[in-house]
Design a protein around this motif. Structure first.
Motif, PDB file in Angstrom:
ATOM      1  N   SER A  45     -36.701  -8.243 -10.811  1.00 22.72           N
ATOM      2  CA  SER A  45     -36.477  -8.703  -9.435  1.00 22.72           C
ATOM      3  C   SER A  45     -35.623  -7.733  -8.641  1.00 22.72           C
ATOM      4  N   HIS A  46     -35.007  -6.735  -9.329  1.00 22.72           N
ATOM      5  CA  HIS A  46     -34.174  -5.764  -8.637  1.00 22.72           C
ATOM      6  C   HIS A  46     -34.950  -4.509  -8.250  1.00 22.72           C
ATOM      7  N   GLU A  47     -36.266  -4.575  -8.306  1.00 21.14           N
ATOM      8  CA  GLU A  47     -37.057  -3.437  -7.849  1.00 21.14           C
ATOM      9  C   GLU A  47     -36.715  -3.155  -6.385  1.00 21.14           C
ATOM     10  N   PRO A  48     -36.648  -1.869  -5.991  1.00 19.36           N
ATOM     11  CA  PRO A  48     -36.340  -1.548  -4.590  1.00 19.36           C
ATOM     12  C   PRO A  48     -37.224  -2.326  -3.626  1.00 19.36           C
ATOM     13  N   SER A  49     -36.665  -2.663  -2.468  1.00 20.80           N
ATOM     14  CA  SER A  49     -37.392  -3.470  -1.489  1.00 20.80           C
ATOM     15  C   SER A  49     -38.637  -2.746  -0.992  1.00 20.80           C
ATOM     16  N   PRO A  50     -39.624  -3.495  -0.484  1.00 22.92           N
ATOM     17  CA  PRO A  50     -40.827  -2.862   0.068  1.00 22.92           C
ATOM     18  C   PRO A  50     -40.510  -1.831   1.150  1.00 22.92           C
ATOM     19  N   THR A  51     -39.505  -2.120   1.981  1.00 23.91           N
ATOM     20  CA  THR A  51     -39.141  -1.168   3.040  1.00 23.91           C
ATOM     21  C   THR A  51     -38.662   0.152   2.454  1.00 23.91           C
ATOM     22  N   LEU A  52     -37.825   0.077   1.425  1.00 20.49           N
ATOM     23  CA  LEU A  52     -37.336   1.305   0.800  1.00 20.49           C
ATOM     24  C   LEU A  52     -38.448   2.021   0.047  1.00 20.49           C
ATOM     25  N   ARG A  53     -39.365   1.260  -0.513  1.00 21.22           N
ATOM     26  CA  ARG A  53     -40.526   1.883  -1.143  1.00 21.22           C
ATOM     27  C   ARG A  53     -41.349   2.640  -0.089  1.00 21.22           C
ATOM     28  N   CYS A  54     -41.490   2.033   1.082  1.00 22.05           N
ATOM     29  CA  CYS A  54     -42.223   2.685   2.180  1.00 22.05           C
ATOM     30  C   CYS A  54     -41.538   3.977   2.597  1.00 22.05           C
ATOM     31  N   VAL A  55     -40.213   3.934   2.720  1.00 23.46           N
ATOM     32  CA  VAL A  55     -39.448   5.124   3.094  1.00 23.46           C
ATOM     33  C   VAL A  55     -39.663   6.234   2.067  1.00 23.46           C
ATOM     34  N   HIS A  56     -39.623   5.842   0.799  1.00 18.47           N
ATOM     35  CA  HIS A  56     -39.803   6.805  -0.288  1.00 18.47           C
ATOM     36  C   HIS A  56     -41.196   7.446  -0.214  1.00 18.47           C
ATOM     37  N   LEU A  57     -42.226   6.621  -0.072  1.00 17.83           N
ATOM     38  CA  LEU A  57     -43.597   7.125   0.037  1.00 17.83           C
ATOM     39  C   LEU A  57     -43.764   8.027   1.256  1.00 17.83           C
ATOM     40  N   LEU A  58     -43.266   7.564   2.399  1.00 16.91           N
ATOM     41  CA  LEU A  58     -43.436   8.320   3.643  1.00 16.91           C
ATOM     42  C   LEU A  58     -42.726   9.669   3.590  1.00 16.91           C
ATOM     43  N   THR A  59     -41.565   9.710   2.933  1.00 13.62           N
ATOM     44  CA  THR A  59     -40.841  10.980   2.849  1.00 13.62           C
ATOM     45  C   THR A  59     -41.593  11.968   1.965  1.00 13.62           C
ATOM     46  N   TYR A  60     -42.216  11.480   0.906  1.00 10.01           N
ATOM     47  CA  TYR A  60     -43.083  12.361   0.113  1.00 10.01           C
ATOM     48  C   TYR A  60     -44.230  12.891   0.979  1.00 10.01           C
ATOM     49  N   MET A  61     -44.792  12.020   1.834  1.00 10.62           N
ATOM     50  CA  MET A  61     -45.884  12.461   2.710  1.00 10.62           C
ATOM     51  C   MET A  61     -45.389  13.480   3.730  1.00 10.62           C
ATOM     52  N   ILE A  62     -44.206  13.240   4.277  1.00 13.70           N
ATOM     53  CA  ILE A  62     -43.630  14.156   5.262  1.00 13.70           C
ATOM     54  C   ILE A  62     -43.440  15.546   4.651  1.00 13.70           C
ATOM     55  N   THR A  63     -43.025  15.583   3.386  1.00 12.90           N
ATOM     56  CA  THR A  63     -42.784  16.861   2.715  1.00 12.90           C
ATOM     57  C   THR A  63     -44.039  17.398   2.028  1.00 12.90           C
ATOM     58  N   ASN A  64     -45.156  16.684   2.215  1.00 10.12           N
ATOM     59  CA  ASN A  64     -46.450  17.118   1.677  1.00 10.12           C
ATOM     60  C   ASN A  64     -46.462  17.148   0.151  1.00 10.12           C
ATOM     61  N   ASP A  65     -45.688  16.261  -0.446  1.00  7.93           N
ATOM     62  CA  ASP A  65     -45.620  16.164  -1.905  1.00  7.93           C
ATOM     63  C   ASP A  65     -46.495  14.984  -2.337  1.00  7.93           C
ATOM     64  N   LEU A  66     -47.788  15.187  -2.288  1.00  8.04           N
ATOM     65  CA  LEU A  66     -48.722  14.080  -2.512  1.00  8.04           C
ATOM     66  C   LEU A  66     -48.844  13.689  -3.978  1.00  8.04           C
TER      67      LEU A  66
END
Length: 211
Positions: A45-66
């Motif tokens: 239940s302590h998995e990072p929140s969906p919002t933080l997961r989104c931030v993490h995914l989006l930052t990988y996309m921003i840096t082109n680390d697919l």
């Protein structure tokens, strides 16, 4: 203990947005990765929140680390995915980027009503995508129509002309197209400190066993 305390203090959405505005993507990724590793030490239940997961995914996309983006998506629990429409929308962007269908990625971005928390990251990603698109187009075409450029970049005609001329492209009003100038491309993939691929590999194994 000190590391956990420091990470907890630094890991707030406002702080991540400030880092985004300063283009400190490495620091965002390090904080997200540390938070993910730390969360794995607790119950599911302590998995990072969906919002933080989104931030993490989006930052990988921003840096082109697919690659890391795709591996992160696989580590996110099915329950978290099914409970967050916005998280799934973020991944739709990721799938478009994986296939290099940038026009479709812009379509996903423009069609979804993003939360206030994610809008800065979505805006930054769209800017980066347009930059990559201009670079790719400059390698593929010597001339391109205004209509085609608008379709590829999801820009209005006025904005497309403005952006293209900033890259040194010449707009030919009579034919309504551009004489394209090659845009030098550096490494658009921002490298971040590997928090440690070893830790992330161990985390992936932990989550597989927990499911």
């Amino acid at each position: 203990k000190n590391k956990k305390k420091m990470s907890k203090e630094n890991f707030s959405l406002n702080n991540l947005v400030n880092l985004l505005f300063d283009n400190k993507f490495n620091e965002i990724l390090t904080l997200c990765e540390e938070n993910e590793v730390m969360s794995a030490g607790f119950i599911r239940s302590h998995e990072p929140s969906p919002t933080l997961r989104c931030v993490h995914l989006l930052t990988y996309m921003i840096t082109n680390d697919l690659d890391n983006c795709r591996f992160l998506w696989k580590r996110i629990s099915n329950q978290t995915k099914s409970n967050s429409q916005e998280l799934c929308a973020v991944w739709e962007i990721g799938k478009c980027l994986w296939l290099r269908t940038y026009a479709f990625a812009h379509g996903v971005i423009n069609q979804y009503s993003w939360s206030d928390a994610l809008q800065p990251f979505i805006g930054k990603l769209q800017h980066e995508l347009r930059t990559r698109t201009f670079i790719l187009l400059s390698k593929a075409y010597s001339n391109i129509s205004l209509q085609s450029l608008c379709q590829h970049t999801s820009l209005s005609e006025t904005e497309a002309i403005k952006n293209a001329t900033q890259y040194g492209w010449t707009f030919l009003k009579q034919s309504n197209d551009f004489k394209v100038k090659l845009i030098p491309s550096g490494d658009t993939k921002t490298k971040h400190s590997e928090l440690d691929a070893k830790k992330l590999s161990e985390l992936a194994l932990f989550l597989e066993r927990a499911n």
